[in-house]
Every structure is written in structure tokens, then in C-alpha cells.
Design an enzyme around this catalytic site. Sequence first.
Site, PDB file in Angstrom:
ATOM      1  N   ASP A 272       0.841  -1.194   0.000  1.00 44.28           N
ATOM      2  CA  ASP A 272       0.000   0.000   0.000  1.00 44.28           C
ATOM      3  C   ASP A 272       0.877   1.246   0.000  1.00 44.28           C
ATOM      4  O   ASP A 272       1.756   1.408   0.857  1.00 44.28           O
ATOM      5  CB  ASP A 272      -0.898  -0.011   1.243  1.00 44.28           C
ATOM      6  CG  ASP A 272      -1.870   1.154   1.267  1.00 44.28           C
ATOM      7  OD1 ASP A 272      -2.983   0.992   0.760  1.00 44.28           O
ATOM      8  OD2 ASP A 272      -1.495   2.226   1.797  1.00 44.28           O
ATOM      9  N   THR A 273       0.645   2.133  -0.955  1.00 47.50           N
ATOM     10  CA  THR A 273       1.524   3.295  -1.110  1.00 47.50           C
ATOM     11  C   THR A 273       1.416   4.257   0.067  1.00 47.50           C
ATOM     12  O   THR A 273       2.419   4.850   0.489  1.00 47.50           O
ATOM     13  CB  THR A 273       1.209   4.033  -2.416  1.00 47.50           C
ATOM     14  OG1 THR A 273      -0.183   4.394  -2.438  1.00 47.50           O
ATOM     15  CG2 THR A 273       1.513   3.146  -3.617  1.00 47.50           C
TER      16      THR A 273
END
Length: 471
Positions: A422-423
Site C-alpha cells: 500500500d503506497t
Amino acid sequence: MRWSDEHLYERILAKDASFNGRVLTGVLTTGIYCLPSCPARKPLASNVRFFRDEPAAQAAGLRPCKRCRPDAFYRGEDADLARLESVLAQAVADPAAFPEVEALAEAAGMGVTKLKDLFRDHVHLQPAAFLQRVRIQWACDRLAAGQCDLTDLAMDSGYESASGFHEAFRRQTGMSPGAYRTMLGSDHFTLAMPAGLRVQDVLAFHGRDGQSVSERVVGHRLHKAFLCEGRPSVLSITFLEEAVEVSLQGAAGPAAVATAHGATLRLLGWQGDPSAFESAHPRLARGREGLRVLLTLDPFEALVWAILGQQVNLAFAYALRRDLIRLVDLHVGDSLFAHPDAARIAALAVEDLLALRFSRRKAEYLLHAAAEVASGRLLIEGRTTATGVARDLLALRGCGPWTAQYVLMRGLGFRDCLPVGDTGLTLALQRWFQLEARPGPAETQSLMAHFAPHRSLATFHLWSSLKGTPA
């Protein structure tokens, strides 16, 4: 077979797991076959016959043991997980049969210490907390089915005293058993405000798409359109100083109101008491005390959102979701639309979604997932282990680890999930640990290990540390 029967019998008395896969123990008096490590009481040597493999044991008319699950072992499954899921299903069906954790361990054929380890890894709860949860859910189901005597209900649910039952019921549902029974005949109810609930966070989270057609936030009130007992309905939650007032428009009857009550608890993150996390990690929680992992109204909604959000920015993901909901057209109330169920999405065609700017791949992934859920081939409601659900989700086309972990966390409420890749999470970790670059998957795993067994809530705190609203 190169071992004597005497030697093999010694190995089964020792419960020697190193012989699993080499030989099977057939018990002629019970008609079952077991792994050498089976924890069940050992038979007399005269009643035992040894087999090279499952076909040989089955040809002798024997069936697999339900405690050690040799069939699962030979399919390459985790035998401990299979035993755990079996006993969890028994507890859900008949919680009174398990008055204490030791009874769970005995039924699973293992010691309490090992049972607790398996719960930590697969259930993300302590066994005692799981038993409390299933007892109260069982009681709620009986009340919705018309059982009225609360004293009998307490005993039937596995409680030794009415006072203990009432306290546990209030803690888990936000009301007394009597109030719950009264609620089932109405279309509205009131819950005590959970201690420390961050109301503005709840409203901001569920209203994060200001153009949403299935949720609307007006002041201190949240309106959520959903399918309740098959009928498009609206759940309205009003936040007061010390209470939450809830009303249901659309579906009616005890089952509908019980569904609305459960939905409310999910939207408030009721089961996600953050106190243990905050005690263990006060620095990360500072300034956000009371933050909870807020759930989608049901697990399928989380799966849809996770698929829509893959590899696109949030604004575009919101637009895809709005267009999908409008397309199915479950209109209800003041220009709101209920989120479609799996069957209705599965009935769409790829071309329907391409017209909404879906990529062909995203459309195919979504329709495949919906078809699997609608057919019952993929079960995501009421699952007891994160490991089991993750395994089934990862078998879906287009469902990778991030999607699976997101659904576990936000759709099912498992507490120790980690959406690797997840960025937002990697950016937050870079800032929190003052790293020169964003961490990769292995480093993310290593950094987040510090927050186990609360990695779901830690993820929410890290997302929130970016000053945005988590997706």
C-alpha cells in the site's frame, strides 16, 4: 513398509509427527485412520493396522479421523488450521458446549498453549474473547428467532449467571438483552456511545466521498443505503453527546432490525476496542486516542472496493464505485442507492462496465469475484480464520495480497492484517521511522512486526498520520 509393527506402534504412542506422511494408523474398532501424531487416546496394539497411504486405508473400509485430519494433511493443507477451523465451527453452532478455553483445546486435540498460539496467528483474538463473541451472537440470533426467557437464554448461551450474561451482552451489543428484545419490534434503537469514540473521524471516514450515492453525511448524522433482508433500505445514525440513535427505513421485522443493529456496530468499529494497542504503542496513538478500524457494511462491499481501488487514484476509484452503484439502480429514499449484492453484479456483462470506464481486466476481475460469491464457491461471510479467508481470496483472479489483506481488515475486522504494498502505508512508514526511501515489501513486514498483534489498527494510525482519510 520397512518398519516393524512394534516400532510403528511405539511411534504412535509417542505421537511422533516425523512419521506423518510415511504411514497411517488404522483403528479397526472405530473404523478410522489417523496420522501417527494424532492426539486422540491410543488404541490397543491388537486393534491397530498400519497402511502405506490413504487409498490403502480407505480400501480397508476406514474413514479419516476428524481430530488429526489425515485427509487435509495429504491434500497439503495445514492440519492444525483444519482442526482449529473445525472446533471453531462447533463453538459457533453450540457455544454452551465450550464453557471454558480448556474445552476448546480438548475438542481440537491440543494443549491450551498451542491453541492460543493458533488463535493469535489465525483468528487474531484470544480464545476467551472468541467464546464471548460467539455466545452473544448465538443469543442475539435466538432473540431474533423469538426466544423470550432471558434466564434460560443466559444458561443456553453458556453463562453460569444472569449477571455475567447481561454484562457481556451489553459490552458486545451496546444494550441490555431486554432492550435488544424490545428493539426487534421497532424500527429504531439507541446505543450507548462507545467510550472515546472519535465521532468526527467516523463521519469523515464514511463520508470521504463527498459525491457518494450510497452514503451521505449531514451534520452529525450518517445515512447509509444498503440491502437489508433483500430490500433497499436506509440506515440513519445520529451521534448525540453520550448516545447513538439509529433508525431503519425500508425493510421491517425482527430479522431486518437485527441486521441493522449488526451493521451499525460494523460502521462504528464496535469490536475494535483500541485500548490494548494504545497501551502498547502510546507514541503512535498520541493525538489519535480512540481511533478504530471502521468496517464496511458487509465483507462483499469491501471486496468490491478493493478491486475498484487497485492501481488507480482514489478520485477515479470513487467515480467507478458511484457509477457501478447507479448502474444496478437499487434506489431508495432521498436519491440514495443501495450497494449491490454479489448476484446483481454477477448478472452484469463486461460491456456494461466498459461503458463506465472500467478497464477490461478490472471488469473481468469484479464479475468473476461476484460470481464466485453469488454461487457460494467463495464464502466470506461469517468466516472464523483470517488464514482461511486469505487462502480463498488469493485463489481469485486479480486478487493479490494487498486486496486480500484489505478485505480481511475492513470487511471482516481481523486485527492483525498488513496490506503490504500500500503506497500510503509505505509513505507513512518512511516518515515515521525517518527512512531515506520508502520500504519495500520485506522491510514493510519487518517494520510492522513491531505492532503485532495489532497491525490493522497500526495501519489505520499510519494512514491517518498522513493527515488524510484512510481509504
